[in-house]
Design a protein around this motif. Sequence first.
Motif, PDB file in Angstrom:
ATOM      1  N   ARG A  26       0.303   5.291   8.635  1.00 15.64           N
ATOM      2  CA  ARG A  26      -0.530   5.077   7.446  1.00 15.64           C
ATOM      3  C   ARG A  26      -0.803   6.426   6.793  1.00 15.64           C
ATOM      4  N   PRO A  27      -1.176   6.429   5.512  1.00 14.90           N
ATOM      5  CA  PRO A  27      -1.575   7.709   4.902  1.00 14.90           C
ATOM      6  C   PRO A  27      -2.831   8.214   5.621  1.00 14.90           C
ATOM      7  N   ASP A  28      -2.894   9.521   5.873  1.00 12.68           N
ATOM      8  CA  ASP A  28      -4.076  10.078   6.551  1.00 12.68           C
ATOM      9  C   ASP A  28      -5.140  10.409   5.499  1.00 12.68           C
ATOM     10  N   VAL A  29      -5.631   9.350   4.882  1.00 11.88           N
ATOM     11  CA  VAL A  29      -6.654   9.486   3.839  1.00 11.88           C
ATOM     12  C   VAL A  29      -7.821   8.578   4.203  1.00 11.88           C
ATOM     13  N   VAL A  30      -8.962   8.836   3.557  1.00  8.04           N
ATOM     14  CA  VAL A  30     -10.150   8.016   3.825  1.00  8.04           C
ATOM     15  C   VAL A  30     -10.190   6.911   2.771  1.00  8.04           C
ATOM     16  N   SER A  87      -5.416  13.939   3.175  1.00  8.41           N
ATOM     17  CA  SER A  87      -4.291  14.490   2.404  1.00  8.41           C
ATOM     18  C   SER A  87      -3.201  13.436   2.262  1.00  8.41           C
ATOM     19  N   ILE A  88      -2.674  13.330   1.057  1.00  6.18           N
ATOM     20  CA  ILE A  88      -1.584  12.376   0.818  1.00  6.18           C
ATOM     21  C   ILE A  88      -0.305  12.853   1.501  1.00  6.18           C
ATOM     22  N   TRP A  89      -0.278  14.108   1.934  1.00  8.91           N
ATOM     23  CA  TRP A  89       0.906  14.683   2.585  1.00  8.91           C
ATOM     24  C   TRP A  89       0.842  14.585   4.098  1.00  8.91           C
ATOM     25  N   HIS A  90      -0.176  13.917   4.625  1.00  7.09           N
ATOM     26  CA  HIS A  90      -0.280  13.699   6.071  1.00  7.09           C
ATOM     27  C   HIS A  90      -0.181  12.207   6.375  1.00  7.09           C
ATOM     28  N   VAL A  99       0.853  -1.203   0.000  1.00  3.32           N
ATOM     29  CA  VAL A  99       0.000   0.000   0.000  1.00  3.32           C
ATOM     30  C   VAL A  99       0.887   1.251   0.000  1.00  3.32           C
ATOM     31  N   TRP A 100       1.938   1.230   0.833  1.00  3.73           N
ATOM     32  CA  TRP A 100       2.822   2.395   0.883  1.00  3.73           C
ATOM     33  C   TRP A 100       3.603   2.584  -0.424  1.00  3.73           C
ATOM     34  N   PRO A 129       7.372   0.062   5.082  1.00  2.61           N
ATOM     35  CA  PRO A 129       6.475   1.160   5.402  1.00  2.61           C
ATOM     36  C   PRO A 129       7.115   2.115   6.416  1.00  2.61           C
ATOM     37  N   PRO A 130       6.768   3.416   6.332  1.00  3.41           N
ATOM     38  CA  PRO A 130       7.354   4.365   7.285  1.00  3.41           C
ATOM     39  C   PRO A 130       6.828   4.111   8.699  1.00  3.41           C
ATOM     40  N   ARG A 131       7.629   4.488   9.673  1.00  2.49           N
ATOM     41  CA  ARG A 131       7.243   4.270  11.079  1.00  2.49           C
ATOM     42  C   ARG A 131       7.286   5.576  11.854  1.00  2.49           C
ATOM     43  N   CYS A 132       6.459   5.617  12.877  1.00  2.46           N
ATOM     44  CA  CYS A 132       6.392   6.747  13.808  1.00  2.46           C
ATOM     45  C   CYS A 132       7.606   6.650  14.742  1.00  2.46           C
ATOM     46  N   PRO A 133       8.070   7.781  15.310  1.00  2.00           N
ATOM     47  CA  PRO A 133       9.150   7.693  16.309  1.00  2.00           C
ATOM     48  C   PRO A 133       8.794   6.739  17.451  1.00  2.00           C
TER      49      PRO A 133
END
Length: 268
Positions: free
Chosen positions: A178-182, A144-147, A86-87, A168-172
């Motif tokens: 995940r992408p902040d999209v619906v 937004s694809i940027w969030h 997905v990422w 996939p990217p990870r949080c600190p």
Amino acid sequence: MPMLSAYGTIRHRIVRRKGLSVIMDTIIATVAARVKTATSMVALTGAGVSAESGIPTFRGPEGLWQQYRPEDLATPQAFARDPRLVWEWYDWRRQKIAPASPNPAHEVLAHFEKIVPDFLLITQNIDGLHRLAGSRSLIEMHGSIWHVRCLAEGSVRENRAVPLGALPPRCPCGSLLRPDVVWFGESLSPDDQRRAFAAAESADVFLTIGTSALVQPAASLPIVAKDRGAFVVEINPVPTPISALVDAHLQGAAGVILPQILAAVAQH
Ligand code: APR
């Protein structure tokens, strides 16, 4: 009020090129007069508004959903199954969107905010181009694809890295982002949904631009506006399921037609 349309039906069954442009001019003048006197106006946009910025739409012959399956890439189940896949898709889309600039359609919509007392732009697009064009009275109803959003904390932050790097990217905090999209099967923010429907209910003029009008709840907004007495205008190169309901259908590209409407507003 009879539907105004630049194609089809009794009035325009046989239309020569010149006749068609006269009809278009008449419809544009009518729409401009409505815009000029509107105290509240809503514009709903979809992927078609960014097509002239080089960003692919979803449906239609060249659409993303011709090549990819939404259930593999745009559902919470797909993400749970294979977050890396997905990422990879979102990373590819971010690389396509990053160099894109707003086109005249985005610019005219940003300008409407300055000339209509109560103007709201509701977009299904996640590309951020409306914001880049200067729109501020804006609901990005699909995110937004940027969030990016942390799955553990729920926190949302901006991330403009292109490409993203390790996927996939990870949080600190260590959790997946995940992408902040619906995605399909997910709900919109209740606040965005409430604001969007309230605005549609009270709009004098409602523009639906560059959307196939197939995805809910956005597809209901022009119908709600029409039921509440708004003058509803559709701009799209092809008819959609709501074309028969609208007051004016302008057949063509948003980046061509919106500047013509703005020019007619200035002349009116
Ligand atoms: N100007 C105006 N309209 C255009 C242009 C253009 N230059 N080019 C294409 N269009 C129209 C197409 O004819 C089509 O009706 O834009 C519409 C795009 O439709 P979709 O690809 O279905 O996009 P959209 O309506 O935004 O999709 C809604 O579906 O997959 C999801 O989450 C995704 O937000 C998206 C939602």
